[in-house]
Design an enzyme around this catalytic site. Structure first.
Site, mmCIF file in Angstrom:
data_model
loop_
_atom_site.group_PDB
_atom_site.id
_atom_site.type_symbol
_atom_site.label_atom_id
_atom_site.label_comp_id
_atom_site.label_asym_id
_atom_site.label_seq_id
_atom_site.Cartn_x
_atom_site.Cartn_y
_atom_site.Cartn_z
ATOM 1 N N PHE A 215 0.748 -1.277 0.042
ATOM 2 C CA PHE A 215 -0.029 0.077 -0.015
ATOM 3 C C PHE A 215 0.848 1.347 -0.099
ATOM 4 C CE2 PHE A 215 -2.340 3.774 1.675
ATOM 5 C CZ PHE A 215 -3.500 3.682 0.864
ATOM 6 N N ASP B 54 9.269 2.753 1.922
ATOM 7 C CA ASP B 54 8.185 3.613 2.459
ATOM 8 C C ASP B 54 7.781 3.574 3.842
ATOM 9 O OD1 ASP B 54 5.391 4.590 2.790
ATOM 10 O OD2 ASP B 54 4.721 3.787 0.980
ATOM 11 N N LYS C 211 2.483 11.057 7.137
ATOM 12 C CA LYS C 211 1.717 10.898 8.532
ATOM 13 C C LYS C 211 2.125 11.811 9.497
ATOM 14 C CE LYS C 211 -1.096 7.336 6.513
ATOM 15 N NZ LYS C 211 -0.713 6.114 5.810
HETATM 16 C C1 LIG Z 1 -0.943 6.274 4.160
HETATM 17 C C2 LIG Z 1 0.277 5.519 3.491
HETATM 18 C C3 LIG Z 1 0.556 6.069 2.205
HETATM 19 C C4 LIG Z 1 -0.203 7.180 1.542
HETATM 20 O O1 LIG Z 1 -0.385 8.542 2.393
HETATM 21 P P1 LIG Z 1 -1.329 9.334 1.982
HETATM 22 O O2 LIG Z 1 -1.147 10.691 2.820
HETATM 23 O O3 LIG Z 1 -2.927 8.710 2.138
HETATM 24 O O4 LIG Z 1 -1.278 9.822 0.625
HETATM 25 C C5 LIG Z 1 1.550 5.533 1.396
HETATM 26 N N1 LIG Z 1 2.209 4.394 1.999
HETATM 27 C C6 LIG Z 1 2.219 3.896 3.172
HETATM 28 C C7 LIG Z 1 2.783 2.946 3.676
HETATM 29 C C8 LIG Z 1 0.842 4.393 4.075
HETATM 30 O O5 LIG Z 1 0.651 3.817 5.125
#
Ligand SMILES: *Cc1c(COP(=O)(O)O)cnc(C)c1O
Length: 395
Positions: free
Chosen positions: A140, A225, A254
């Site tokens: 994700f 990520d 985040k």
């Molecule tokens: C939440 C998330 C994203 C995307 O972030 P957004 O601010 O919602 O665009 C990308 N990678 C990971 C691992 C995430 O948990």
């Protein structure tokens, strides 16, 4: 207005792209949420780890308010007195030479993809338009068209094509599968060191180290990520710290703003991020002084309140307690720091609804996993209370 009326409003005027619990939050503080009917809930999700610092942290509120009175947006056409300080503090804390600020996580992932491709063409010498970035089953990375194009989740992709090519996908945690997928055109491997949305999934021990080694041997960039797993959530500053691995490109978001404002960033050394020239990439709000001031304070709180250490200690304790619950519906409990998944043999949603009634808000992920990821500022007393709620939900 009551809960039912707010829910009705959302349903009537909002696109139906989420299926939230029907609890309408009106205010929050630390690890606790209050709904419009005056009920209090412990937050077991932390907005997908965006509020590691706790809700409405007073220091963040103060930093935001004071910056709001000065200047909020300049665009990158001009400079501001916050961005450079933010990036310096971020680079020093994470150990990278350069950083590029964006807003949402998905934008930062897109930025990392562009950086890796540019490096591939300009440094590695990959032929035009042939660059490949290896991704993983269960990944994700956000919701843009390019990103959902390499998701393994059918629903994330369905009816949104055509998609960007160049993203071969392999099994998560299988080093041989990555080795087999690497070609002379591979520029990067994009990985979540812990897959949050897939259900708090961990690769086997030693995997990240082996992956970093494989990338090095093949002149491929390791792109980590850590939007969800980073900034203390797993009990280390970065989840890759568990194996002393350093991504060539690090993606944060985040908790980089502690829930006040979307702030994300990509970090790498000069040899990669230094390849961007004026005009190659940008964002109107990226690096804005308000976001930068918030980001600086969010990082300072992580450090000064020792939230990484807290997550590590409290997480170890919580995991041990949750593992003691013996119930036929529980397959197993896994976690690191305060990033915990209770894996069920059946759908998790009914349990989340049961916990909601008890005053603990958790969201099911991937059908059968209850993710427990409270704000890292949570007190030991509140954690004990949460553990009791889990125990009674499975009594
Ligand atoms: C939440 C998330 C994203 C995307 O972030 P957004 O601010 O919602 O665009 C990308 N990678 C990971 C691992 C995430 O948990």
């Amino acid at each position: 207005m009551n809960t039912e009326q707010y829910v009705q409003l959302d349903e009537q005027y909002g696109a139906h792209n989420y299926h939230p619990l029907d609890v309408v939050i009106e205010s929050a503080s630390g690890a606790w949420l209050t709904d419009v009917d005056g009920n209090r809930y412990l937050d077991g999700l932390s907005a997908y780890s965006a509020v590691n610092q706790g809700h409405c942290h007073p220091r963040l509120l103060e930093a935001m308010q004071s910056q709001m009175h000065r200047v909020t947006l300049t665009s990158r056409a001009f400079r501001n007195d916050q961005m450079g300080l933010f990036l310096k503090e971020l680079c020093e804390m994470m150990g990278y030479e350069l950083a590029l600020p964006m807003n949402t996580g998905a934008e930062a992932v897109e930025t990392a993809i562009k950086a890796a491709r540019k490096w591939g063409y300009q440094v590695k010498g990959v032929p035009d338009n042939q660059a490949e970035i290896i991704v993983f089953d269960g990944n994700f990375h956000g919701r843009t068209t390019t990103i959902v194009g390499f998701s393994s989740e059918e629903q994330y992709r369905a009816d949104f094509g055509p998609f960007t090519p160049g993203f071969p996908r392999v099994a998560y945690g299988d080093i041989d599968a990555v080795a087999a997928a690497i070609t002379p055109n591979t520029v990067g491997v994009l990985i979540e060191p812990i897959q949050g949305e897939a259900g708090v999934v961990f690769p086997p021990d030693g995997y990240l180290k082996a992956l970093a080694e494989l990338c090095r041997e093949n002149n491929v960039l390791l792109i980590t990520d850590e939007i969800q797993s980073g900034l203390g959530r797993s009990g280390k500053m970065l989840a890759t710290d568990w194996e002393d691995v350093r991504g060539d490109i690090l993606i944060l978001g985040k908790a980089l703003s502690g829930g006040f404002y979307p702030v994300s960033a990509v970090l790498a050394d000069e040899k990669v991020l230094g390849l961007f020239k004026p005009g190659d990439h940008g964002s109107t709000y990226g690096g804005n002084p308000l976001g930068a001031a918030i980001g600086r304070e969010a990082l300072a709180i992580l450090r000064e309140e020792k939230l990484v250490e807290r997550a590590c200690q409290l997480g170890e304790y919580t995991l041990a307690e949750l593992k003691k619950i013996d119930h036929p519906s529980i397959n197993h409990v896994r976690g690191r720091g305060l990033f915990i998944g209770i894996v069920l043999n059946e759908p998790a949603r009914p349990y989340c609804e049961k916990l909601q009634t008890a005053g603990l808000l958790c969201k099911e992920t991937h059908e059968n996993v209850i993710r427990f990821a409270p704000p890292l500022v949570i007190s030991r007393t509140d954690l004990d209370w949460a553990i009791v709620q889990f125990k009674s939900a499975f009594a």
